[in-house]
Design a protein around this motif. Structure first.
Motif, PDB file in Angstrom:
ATOM      1  N   ASP A   5       0.816  -1.228   0.000  1.00 58.35           N
ATOM      2  CA  ASP A   5       0.000   0.000   0.000  1.00 58.35           C
ATOM      3  C   ASP A   5       0.845   1.271   0.000  1.00 58.35           C
ATOM      4  O   ASP A   5       0.296   2.378  -0.058  1.00 58.35           O
ATOM      5  CB  ASP A   5      -0.913   0.018   1.246  1.00 58.35           C
ATOM      6  N   LEU A   6       2.160   1.116   0.074  1.00 56.16           N
ATOM      7  CA  LEU A   6       3.021   2.305   0.097  1.00 56.16           C
ATOM      8  C   LEU A   6       3.138   2.916  -1.297  1.00 56.16           C
ATOM      9  O   LEU A   6       3.063   2.212  -2.308  1.00 56.16           O
ATOM     10  CB  LEU A   6       4.428   1.931   0.583  1.00 56.16           C
ATOM     11  N   PRO A   7       3.366   4.233  -1.347  1.00 51.15           N
ATOM     12  CA  PRO A   7       3.647   4.858  -2.635  1.00 51.15           C
ATOM     13  C   PRO A   7       5.024   4.410  -3.132  1.00 51.15           C
ATOM     14  O   PRO A   7       5.871   3.988  -2.338  1.00 51.15           O
ATOM     15  CB  PRO A   7       3.666   6.361  -2.300  1.00 51.15           C
ATOM     16  N   THR A   8       5.226   4.490  -4.424  1.00 47.95           N
ATOM     17  CA  THR A   8       6.550   4.199  -4.989  1.00 47.95           C
ATOM     18  C   THR A   8       6.969   5.351  -5.896  1.00 47.95           C
ATOM     19  O   THR A   8       6.093   6.030  -6.444  1.00 47.95           O
ATOM     20  CB  THR A   8       6.548   2.897  -5.823  1.00 47.95           C
ATOM     21  N   PRO A   9       8.239   5.632  -6.084  1.00 48.86           N
ATOM     22  CA  PRO A   9       9.337   4.953  -5.417  1.00 48.86           C
ATOM     23  C   PRO A   9       9.449   5.419  -3.968  1.00 48.86           C
ATOM     24  O   PRO A   9       9.211   6.588  -3.674  1.00 48.86           O
ATOM     25  CB  PRO A   9      10.556   5.399  -6.225  1.00 48.86           C
ATOM     26  N   SER A  10       9.811   4.496  -3.083  1.00 48.23           N
ATOM     27  CA  SER A  10      10.072   4.892  -1.696  1.00 48.23           C
ATOM     28  C   SER A  10      11.141   3.977  -1.119  1.00 48.23           C
ATOM     29  O   SER A  10      11.428   2.915  -1.681  1.00 48.23           O
ATOM     30  CB  SER A  10       8.785   4.852  -0.868  1.00 48.23           C
ATOM     31  N   THR A 242       9.725  -0.171  -5.739  1.00 44.06           N
ATOM     32  CA  THR A 242       9.292   0.401  -7.023  1.00 44.06           C
ATOM     33  C   THR A 242       8.101  -0.372  -7.592  1.00 44.06           C
ATOM     34  O   THR A 242       7.773  -1.473  -7.132  1.00 44.06           O
ATOM     35  CB  THR A 242      10.427   0.348  -8.067  1.00 44.06           C
ATOM     36  N   THR A 243       7.500   0.199  -8.631  1.00 43.80           N
ATOM     37  CA  THR A 243       6.384  -0.433  -9.323  1.00 43.80           C
ATOM     38  C   THR A 243       6.732  -0.593 -10.800  1.00 43.80           C
ATOM     39  O   THR A 243       7.320   0.314 -11.404  1.00 43.80           O
ATOM     40  CB  THR A 243       5.123   0.457  -9.202  1.00 43.80           C
ATOM     41  N   VAL A 255       9.972  -1.878 -17.017  1.00 39.05           N
ATOM     42  CA  VAL A 255      10.394  -0.547 -16.589  1.00 39.05           C
ATOM     43  C   VAL A 255       9.806  -0.253 -15.208  1.00 39.05           C
ATOM     44  O   VAL A 255       8.608  -0.441 -14.975  1.00 39.05           O
ATOM     45  CB  VAL A 255       9.934   0.522 -17.611  1.00 39.05           C
ATOM     46  N   LEU A 256      10.685   0.203 -14.313  1.00 34.30           N
ATOM     47  CA  LEU A 256      10.290   0.539 -12.936  1.00 34.30           C
ATOM     48  C   LEU A 256      10.209   2.048 -12.764  1.00 34.30           C
ATOM     49  O   LEU A 256      10.901   2.807 -13.461  1.00 34.30           O
ATOM     50  CB  LEU A 256      11.320  -0.030 -11.956  1.00 34.30           C
ATOM     51  N   ASP A 257       9.404   2.476 -11.779  1.00 31.23           N
ATOM     52  CA  ASP A 257       9.140   3.911 -11.620  1.00 31.23           C
ATOM     53  C   ASP A 257      10.120   4.627 -10.697  1.00 31.23           C
ATOM     54  O   ASP A 257       9.769   5.613 -10.056  1.00 31.23           O
ATOM     55  CB  ASP A 257       7.699   4.137 -11.131  1.00 31.23           C
ATOM     56  N   GLY A 258      11.362   4.124 -10.612  1.00 29.62           N
ATOM     57  CA  GLY A 258      12.374   4.849  -9.830  1.00 29.62           C
ATOM     58  C   GLY A 258      13.627   4.956 -10.660  1.00 29.62           C
ATOM     59  O   GLY A 258      14.019   3.983 -11.311  1.00 29.62           O
ATOM     60  N   ALA A 295       4.029  -8.211 -14.439  1.00 33.40           N
ATOM     61  CA  ALA A 295       2.869  -7.491 -14.967  1.00 33.40           C
ATOM     62  C   ALA A 295       2.967  -6.028 -14.540  1.00 33.40           C
ATOM     63  O   ALA A 295       3.550  -5.717 -13.491  1.00 33.40           O
ATOM     64  CB  ALA A 295       1.591  -8.107 -14.416  1.00 33.40           C
ATOM     65  N   VAL A 296       2.407  -5.183 -15.348  1.00 34.56           N
ATOM     66  CA  VAL A 296       2.325  -3.775 -14.950  1.00 34.56           C
ATOM     67  C   VAL A 296       1.580  -3.703 -13.612  1.00 34.56           C
ATOM     68  O   VAL A 296       0.536  -4.347 -13.443  1.00 34.56           O
ATOM     69  CB  VAL A 296       1.608  -2.947 -16.038  1.00 34.56           C
ATOM     70  N   GLY A 297       2.166  -2.969 -12.681  1.00 35.80           N
ATOM     71  CA  GLY A 297       1.570  -2.869 -11.345  1.00 35.80           C
ATOM     72  C   GLY A 297       2.277  -3.728 -10.314  1.00 35.80           C
ATOM     73  O   GLY A 297       2.114  -3.504  -9.110  1.00 35.80           O
TER      74      GLY A 297
END
Ligand SMILES: Cc1ncc(COP(=O)(O)O)c(C=O)c1O
Length: 336
Positions: A5-10, A242-243, A255-258, A295-297
């Motif tokens: 449930d945490l936001p990413t990147p963190s 990351t997500t 591809v990751l969001d960090g 998978a995406v997400g």
């Protein structure tokens, strides 16, 4: 809260690895034999855990860290293991005069020593160069600097000499021999300077520096992929969470969001768990998964290659025990 449930990147701190690292170091250097270096984690909440482990004195690299530690009530014995002049020295003197912390400053020149005395700092360590091309006076000048300090009414607590150039020496026998040579310089300077303190060492030399009265290690607390081979008793506790935001099916990369805006990159690419890091750009990490395509997400753990600058890019760290988020540590000592 669950980690998913945490936001990413963190940033996550793996509690088990963190506790292992703190306990391992506290066993080797209990209480005042360790002066943990705040620069590696920049968080008073984390520092408090080290106080609970028995360490009450800390090293700082910036005046901001000194001020923040004092404001948090962690100012029993703060060493600015770094040189300051000008407005930074004025701020340090203001902190010393406030009485909220015991402030000791490293000095390696007449100028930094005079700045300390003028600002109202009352205690210093003579910083001696033991081979790292950074701060520190030539060993043969330590005695005259100490004399100058005493003539200005400063209390000289001893010497400091950080052998940072030896942390990554391999093999271990060579490291130990070179640390012995470097510390011979510091011990000789200490004999000339006097005082009780010989402050030196780091994560890479904690087990072979026998000459320091206190070890200044910081990286050991959270570690990173670059340092683990040089201090294998400690574990990677810091994770970039990351997500997956894109998967390119024809070639198989994801591809990751960090990206490099949330990672210290001077020690190279991070390690992507379950895959091979391909390229890191501003806001993205592109990697090739080892097994099934994600998978995406999906969430992916990334282990940074350099702890200090990575932490400094983040506002907080989430402490995780398995999937449970058990605490949040603000990175409240960032900036200057
Ligand atoms: C003066 C000083 N002492 C100690 C340390 C901590 O060393 P380590 O990262 O090996 O724990 C550093 C880190 O660069 C440092 O600059």
């Amino acid at each position: 809260v669950n980690v998913h449930d945490l936001p990413t990147p963190s940033l996550l701190v793996d509690l088990a690895a963190f506790e292992h690292n703190v306990a391992t170091m506290a066993e080797a250097h209990p209480g005042p034999a360790l002066r943990p270096h705040v620069k590696a984690f920049k968080s008073t909440a984390l520092a408090r855990r080290l106080v609970e482990a028995g360490h009450r004195g800390f090293c700082c690299a910036t005046v901001r860290e000194m001020e923040g530690m004092a404001a948090a009530g962690l100012g029993d014995d703060l060493l600015l293991a770094n040189e300051v002049v000008g407005p930074a020295a004025t701020r340090l003197g203001t902190l010393a005069r406030s009485g909220t912390a015991r402030v000791t400053a490293a000095v390696d020149s007449a100028a930094t020593m005079e700045a300390a005395a003028d600002s109202g700092v009352t205690e210093v360590l003579v910083d001696v160069c033991v081979g790292l091309p950074r701060c520190g006076c030539p060993p043969e000048e330590a005695a005259s600097l100490a004399d100058l300090a005493r003539s200005r009414g400063l209390e000289v607590r001893g010497v400091m000499g950080y052998e940072g150039h030896l942390m990554r020496e391999q093999p271990a026998e060579d490291k130990a021999a070179k640390v012995e040579q470097a510390m011979a310089l510091l011990v000789e300077a200490h004999e000339a300077v006097g005082g009780d303190v010989v402050s030196a060492g780091g994560t890479g030399t904690y087990d072979c520096n026998r000459w320091a009265t206190e070890i200044q290690a910081g990286s050991y607390v959270l570690m990173d992929t670059e340092y683990v081979p040089h201090a294998p008793a400690f574990r990677n506790a810091l994770i970039l969470w990351t997500t997956v935001i894109s998967v390119y099916q024809p070639a198989g990369w994801a591809v990751l969001d960090g990206g490099l805006k949330c990672l210290g990159m001077d020690h190279g690419n991070p390690t992507v768990e379950g895959g091979q890091c391909f390229v890191v750009s501003d806001e993205h990490i592109t990697y090739f998964p080892d097994g099934d395509r994600p998978a995406v997400g999906d969430r992916v753990r990334v282990v940074p290659a350099h702890v200090d600058p990575t932490v400094a890019l983040h506002e907080r760290m989430y402490v995780v025990d398995g999937e449970a988020v058990v605490d949040t540590w603000e990175v409240d000592l960032r900036n200057w």
